[in-house]
Design a protein around this motif. Structure first.
Motif, short mmCIF file in Angstrom:
data_model
loop_
_atom_site.label_atom_id
_atom_site.label_comp_id
_atom_site.label_asym_id
_atom_site.label_seq_id
_atom_site.Cartn_x
_atom_site.Cartn_y
_atom_site.Cartn_z
N HIS A 166 0.84 -1.20 0.00
CA HIS A 166 0.00 0.00 0.00
C HIS A 166 0.87 1.24 0.00
O HIS A 166 1.88 1.32 0.72
N ASP A 167 0.45 2.22 -0.81
CA ASP A 167 1.10 3.52 -0.84
C ASP A 167 0.53 4.33 0.31
O ASP A 167 -0.63 4.77 0.26
N LEU A 168 1.30 4.54 1.35
CA LEU A 168 0.78 5.19 2.56
C LEU A 168 0.35 6.64 2.31
O LEU A 168 -0.50 7.17 3.02
N ASP A 169 0.93 7.25 1.31
CA ASP A 169 0.56 8.64 1.01
C ASP A 169 -0.43 8.75 -0.15
O ASP A 169 -0.90 9.85 -0.46
N ASN A 170 -0.73 7.60 -0.80
CA ASN A 170 -1.64 7.59 -1.95
C ASN A 170 -1.26 8.68 -2.96
O ASN A 170 -2.09 9.44 -3.46
N ARG A 171 0.04 8.72 -3.28
CA ARG A 171 0.56 9.78 -4.12
C ARG A 171 -0.01 9.75 -5.53
O ARG A 171 -0.22 10.80 -6.16
N ASN A 172 -0.27 8.55 -6.05
CA ASN A 172 -0.75 8.44 -7.43
C ASN A 172 -2.24 8.11 -7.49
O ASN A 172 -2.76 7.83 -8.57
N GLU A 175 -4.54 3.83 -4.53
CA GLU A 175 -5.03 3.04 -3.40
C GLU A 175 -6.52 2.78 -3.53
O GLU A 175 -7.30 3.69 -3.84
N PRO A 176 -6.93 1.51 -3.28
CA PRO A 176 -8.37 1.23 -3.32
C PRO A 176 -9.08 1.91 -2.15
O PRO A 176 -8.51 2.11 -1.09
N LEU A 179 -9.37 3.75 1.98
CA LEU A 179 -7.92 3.65 2.09
C LEU A 179 -7.54 2.64 3.19
O LEU A 179 -8.14 2.61 4.25
N TRP A 180 -6.51 1.86 2.89
CA TRP A 180 -6.04 0.85 3.84
C TRP A 180 -5.61 1.50 5.15
O TRP A 180 -5.84 0.98 6.23
N THR A 181 -4.97 2.67 5.03
CA THR A 181 -4.51 3.34 6.24
C THR A 181 -5.67 3.80 7.11
O THR A 181 -5.56 3.87 8.33
#
Length: 250
Positions: A166-172, A175-176, A179-181
């Protein structure tokens, strides 16, 4: 023996009333019989003393350790929330597996990172801020050294391991949603997390790890289940997290 011989000699030597009639052989024979009688009496006395001592030993009660207290089967202990009166369900347990063991198991099924993922493959430089489970089954959060990528890794029954990066910052924006975070991470000072179960009967405690990660079980979110009200607090008891989340089954 000496007294008997002396008495016999005195009798033999007393010739005031009668002549000497005692033979020296008779004196020796009588002395020997006296010695035998005393030996027999001594042995008999010793035997009686030994028998009495043995009887006394046998009669002593055998000392035994105090009986162990009867084992008590603990009953079902429930903790009640003083404010709401609802039953508090305990937090899931911390996995007994070591961080290195979890990293090795998850690394075996790690996939090549996507183009946005610059963290590289799982290795010993990654950390495990959260791990829960029992025995060989676990759910763990892995954090990359640059803290930009998080991995949810789970080992189910039979040794099957699965994970997702998972991209923790959802930069692109890849993320589904949700958000996982949002499902398992709060502020860094998160110290305690609790959820109101949708049926309103229980307060469910979550397990809080490092870096704000928390879990209410071993993953497996049921997207069709009703959402629960989740609140998080810091060490001072201040509210630092409030969300509506779907909780894992266990």
């Amino acid at each position: 023996m000496t007294i008997d011989i002396e008495r016999l000699l005195a009798t033999a030597a007393d010739d005031s009333d009668q002549p000497l009639t005692t033979h020296v052989g008779d004196l020796v024979q009588r002395g020997r019989r006296s010695v035998r009688r005393r030996r027999v009496a001594t042995l008999a006395t010793t035997a009686v003393a030994v028998a009495a001592a043995a009887g006394a030993v046998t009669a002593w009660p055998v000392h035994r350790a105090d009986p162990a207290p009867a084992a008590r089967t603990p009953g079902s202990v429930q903790t009640i929330d003083a404010t709401t009166g609802r039953i508090i369900q305990p937090a899931p347990p911390v996995s007994p597996l070591t961080d290195d063991d979890i990293l090795q198991r998850c690394a075996r099924v790690d996939q090549p990172p996507a183009s946005w993922d610059k963290a590289g493959p799982i290795d010993i430089t990654w950390s495990v801020p959260l791990k829960t489970g029992q025995g060989e089954r676990f759910y763990a959060v892995l954090l990359s050294p640059d803290r930009t990528v998080g991995i949810g890794c789970e080992q189910e029954g039979g040794g099957h391991v699965s994970l997702m990066r998972h991209d923790l910052d959802n930069r692109n924006g890849t993320e589904p949603l949700p958000l996982w975070t949002n499902q398992g991470r709060g502020p860094a000072d998160l110290a305690r997390v609790v959820a109101d179960t949708p049926d309103g009967k229980y307060l469910r405690l979550g397990l809080v790890g490092r870096d704000g990660f928390f879990a209410f079980g071993r993953g497996g979110f049921d997207t069709t289940a009703p959402a629960a009200s989740v609140r998080g607090y810091d060490d001072a008891g201040r509210l630092v997290l409030q969300r509506q989340l779907r909780l894992p089954a266990g």
